[in-house]
Design an enzyme around this catalytic site. Structure first.
Site, short mmCIF file in Angstrom:
data_model
loop_
_atom_site.label_atom_id
_atom_site.label_comp_id
_atom_site.label_asym_id
_atom_site.label_seq_id
_atom_site.Cartn_x
_atom_site.Cartn_y
_atom_site.Cartn_z
N CYS A 214 0.85 -1.19 0.00
CA CYS A 214 0.00 0.00 0.00
C CYS A 214 0.89 1.25 0.00
CB CYS A 214 -0.91 0.01 1.22
SG CYS A 214 -1.77 1.57 1.49
N CYS B 3 0.58 3.68 2.83
CA CYS B 3 0.93 3.21 4.17
C CYS B 3 2.37 3.56 4.54
CB CYS B 3 0.74 1.70 4.28
SG CYS B 3 -0.91 1.14 3.85
N ASP C 46 32.03 15.66 -25.45
CA ASP C 46 33.49 15.73 -25.44
C ASP C 46 33.99 15.00 -26.69
OD1 ASP C 46 36.20 15.90 -24.48
OD2 ASP C 46 36.01 13.81 -23.90
#
Length: 796
Positions: A90, A93, A483
């Site tokens: 949950c 929760c 680069d």
């Protein structure tokens, strides 16, 4: 498994003059110098210092004493412990669970990450919170296994999750069966017997919910367990036994299905650890012994037979074989490995026998670092997730107020306003429906599941994303800076031409250049050293390196310099002949290195030779840049310290839309900032070391070839482990898909709940439909997020 390192934090007294950035760096440097300390990180904003240390060499008390001696004013020392949670299905929760854990003695703070089912607690040093934590979690119906560095769980208690899941599944099955029996008895006219069956269904299916709701209320948090318990008790109070039983069963069933769906995501990264074998064959003396990988020391040689996986990172010392490193780099094509080539833990040996000299212990292997970094990434919150979480915090209390208003206001105001609102019981029932349908579970889970699935998918494809925020940034990239050396090119330049000046021979020029370059790690210096192999000459002394410019030192007692043409111009060493040679080599697309004598200013400063160095553009660079352009990224800029002509040649061959040449590291930083001002979100692609300032300044710093670079893994926000530029387009596409998935989930959650809420207020939505609108929608949102695990990389 023995823990190689531990981590603890020290909080600094605030406000403090010791909290400026410069002082923080100084203090960290001093603490890092303590024997046994591997890493010290200071954050002057949050007033904390985080220290990773070897407990066999130093203790937290010693580190703290040294820190105090260095001038740090310590308010509190903090140790960390991490746990894998079981039964966390949950999302709403997690907040209540955190509040309950913080109430335990010795625990300073707790952070529960729902998506990865992990718990990180801060506690007082010297106190192990595991016992009390497990007892409290057990009472709430959760299990917990303590995590070791690298993501593995300790042996004790590792089966707790499975037994609790089986018990929960059994209770859910009993609840469903009892609900069916109750419905059958009610249909047969046995009302009293049906109520008894419904009571059994509520007691079995709702036991876990009740325990968790009580814990949440004690922590002064209202989560889904509290809302569901209120709804069930309310339904029982008005005699709706069948509705109450159905709600309990559907909620328990939905939780079980959600738990299994989520476990697929949570397990996907942890399965990487299983790739490393449990035994390693080590050559010790004249014999081969089998030991656990944790017992192998750096420098020892392990034997890897055909069909076996490499137990630890190392370098091949004997044998030739095809090695499949897809588990680490995502590169599906096996590569031939011979003496001198690196191999990574978890790679599959597909050919002959290999002997590998170990270069890293188990917890420091590339595989373990990847798992640890991905676990941290899963625990991080994307900006969109933080927004949803803040919304959910005030949303749930508002829902309770709304439900109470629905239950009381119409029956009270109806008579006062002269209309019949209906009986109290009807409005009370509607309020229960509102209470259940308005739970924010689906909304809260919509983001983390999608983000974790996206991170997992990227990792499988050899791209390590170190947090949801970076995956979200990948969706919005408008320009990419590259680069040159080691990124767009292979990073292994070779000497193509050597020209002697003022009577010096090419061999003499190479001898002097090699003497100066011998101790340097710069790619151009290494190219010169390779070209001079076999050429005898002295080593230079008193060598000084100027970053990005060149080297100066004494060769045979004479001062010489080796560096770029610009560096030599500044020193006054280039005459007309030297400039002509520089111009010729640059016109051919070479990077030019000049060797010059550097006597006193105005006397004896002259170039004695010019060296042309070339670096091949990666074969996949053109395909990679074309894919980026098709994906909508129009601005591809190469940043290099190389000369204008060499930069132009490489940029053209690689498909860049622009380039900037002759840049020092600070200039690259300025260039990235300019791109951000002009185009918005910018990604910088580099090697993770020399390009560190630019990588840090970009919205998305991407290090190439990070499987071979510990620094890159630590510094970059994204690491392309396979060293393949074509992975970039897949990364940006995955970012866009993930963000789209989150938006789909949020929109679906809100629209569905709004529709059922409207039906509930009008009296057309039963309680079981409200449960579906909560648990069912949550499950659908999870399944939609899991679709990202099946996203395949773009064709290469």
């Amino acid at each position: 498994m023995a823990i190689a390192t531990r981590v603890f934090e020290m909080r600094v007294l605030a406000p403090s003059a010791d909290q400026c950035a410069e002082c923080a760096s100084r203090l960290c440097a001093q603490v890092s110098g303590i024997e046994g300390v591997e890493l010290a990180q200071c954050d002057h904003v949050s007033a904390t210092m985080r220290v990773r240390f070897d407990p066999t060499l130093v203790t937290p008390e010693v580190i703290e004493a040294e820190a105090r001696a260095a001038g740090l004013r310590i308010a509190q020392s903090i140790a960390h412990a991490a746990y894998r949670l079981h039964g966390l299905d949950c999302p709403d929760c997690a907040r209540g669970l955190e509040a309950s854990i913080v109430r335990l003695d010795g625990i300073v703070s707790a952070n529960v990450n729902f998506a990865s089912a992990t718990l990180l607690v801060e506690h007082r040093p010297g106190e192990d919170p595991t016992g009390g934590l497990r007892e409290m979690l057990g009472e709430m119906g959760y299990g917990a296994d303590r995590l070791e560095p690298g993501g593995k769980t300790e042996p004790a208690g590792s089966g707790a999750g499975g037994s609790k899941r089986m018990r929960a599944d059994l209770l859910t099955a009993v609840s469903g069966s009892a609900t069916a029996v109750g419905w059958a008895l009610a249909s047969a006219g046995a009302a009293d017997a049906s109520v008894a069956a419904y009571v059994v269904a509520i007691a079995t299916g709702g036991a876990l919910t009740a325990r968790r709701s009580i814990a949440s209320l004690r922590a002064r948090v209202t989560d889904m367990n509290v809302l569901m318990s209120i709804a069930v008790l309310g339904a029982v109070a008005i005699g709706e036994w069948a509705e109450a039983a159905m709600v309990v069963f559907l909620f328990a069933l939905g939780g079980a299905l959600e738990s299994r769906s989520l476990e697929r995501t949570r397990r996907s990264i942890r399965d990487l650890l299983d790739l490393a074998p449990s035994l390693a064959r080590v050559r010790r003396g004249e014999s081969i012994v089998e030991v656990a990988p944790d017992e192998v020391r750096v420098g020892e040689v392990v034997l890897v037979r055909p069909g076996e996986r490499v137990p630890l990172d190392g370098v091949v010392t004997d044998g030739v074989s095809a090695v499949d490193a897809s588990a680490v780099t995502g590169e599906s094509v096996p590569e031939t490995r011979s003496p001198g080539d690196p191999v990574f833990a978890g790679s599959l040996n597909q050919g002959g026998v290999l002997e590998v000299r170990v270069s890293a212990t188990g917890t420091d292997s590339t595989l373990s670092r990847i798992v640890s970094l991905v676990e941290e990434a899963q625990a991080s919150r994307a900006p969109v997730q933080s927004t949803v979480d803040r919304f959910a915090r005030w949303y749930t209390p508002s829902v309770i107020v709304l439900a109470a208003s629905v239950a009381t206001l119409p029956p009270v105001l109806g008579p006062l306003l002269g209309f019949d609102a209906g009986p109290w019981g009807e409005w009370f029932y509607r309020a229960l429906v509102v209470l259940v349908v308005s739970c924010p579970c689906a909304l809260v889970v919509s983001t983390p599941v999608a983000v974790v699935s996206g991170i997992t998918r990227a990792t499988r494809d050899g791209v390590l994303v170190k947090g949801g925020a970076f995956l979200e940034a990948a969706a919005d990239v408008r320009a990419v800076a590259f680069d040159k050396t080691g990124t767009l090119t292979y990073g292994r330049p070779e000497v193509a031409d050597v020209v002697g000046l003022r009577g010096a021979s090419a061999q003499e020029v190479l001898r002097i250049a090699a003497a100066l370059a011998g101790g340097s790690t710069h790619p151009l210096s290494r190219a010169v050293a390779r070209a001079a192999e076999g050429v005898e000459g002295p080593m230079a002394v008193d060598v000084i390196e100027e970053a990005g410019r060149g080297l100066m030192g004494l060769v045979d007692g004479v001062p010489f310099a080796l560096g770029s043409a610009a560096f030599m111009r500044d020193l006054g060493c280039l005459d007309e002949d030297a400039e002509m040679e520089v111009e010729r080599l640059e016109g051919d697309g070479h990077t030019v290195v000049v060797v010059a004598r550097t006597g006193p200013e105005g006397r004896g400063r002259e170039a004695v030779g010019v060296i042309g160095v070339s670096d091949e553009v990666r074969i996949e660079a053109v395909a990679a840049t074309a894919a980026l352009k098709r994906g909508g990224i129009r601005h591809l800029v190469m940043l290099t310290g190389d000369n204008e002509r060499a930069a132009s040649a490489v940029a053209d061959r690689a498909g860049m839309t622009g380039y900037k040449a002759r840049l020092l590291p600070g200039d690259k930083l300025d260039a990235v900032r300019a791109l951000k001002r002009r185009h918005g979100v910018v990604a910088m692609v580099g090697d993770g070391v020399n390009d560190a300032p630019a990588l840090a300044a970009a919205d998305l710093g991407i290090a190439m070839g990070a499987a071979a670079s510990h620094t890159a893994l630590e510094a970059a926000s994204v690491a392309v482990l396979s060293d393949d530029l074509r992975s970039l387009s897949s990364l940006f596409d995955l970012g866009r898909r993930t963000l789209a998935n989150v938006r789909q989930n949020v929109a679906f959650s809100i629209v569905t709940k709004a529709a059922v809420l409207a039906a509930a207020l009008a009296g057309y939505a039963p309680l079981w439909l409200a449960v579906f609108a909560d648990t069912g929608v949550t499950l659908l949102v999870i399944l939609n997020g899991l679709r990202l695990l099946r996203v395949r990389p773009l064709p290469r």
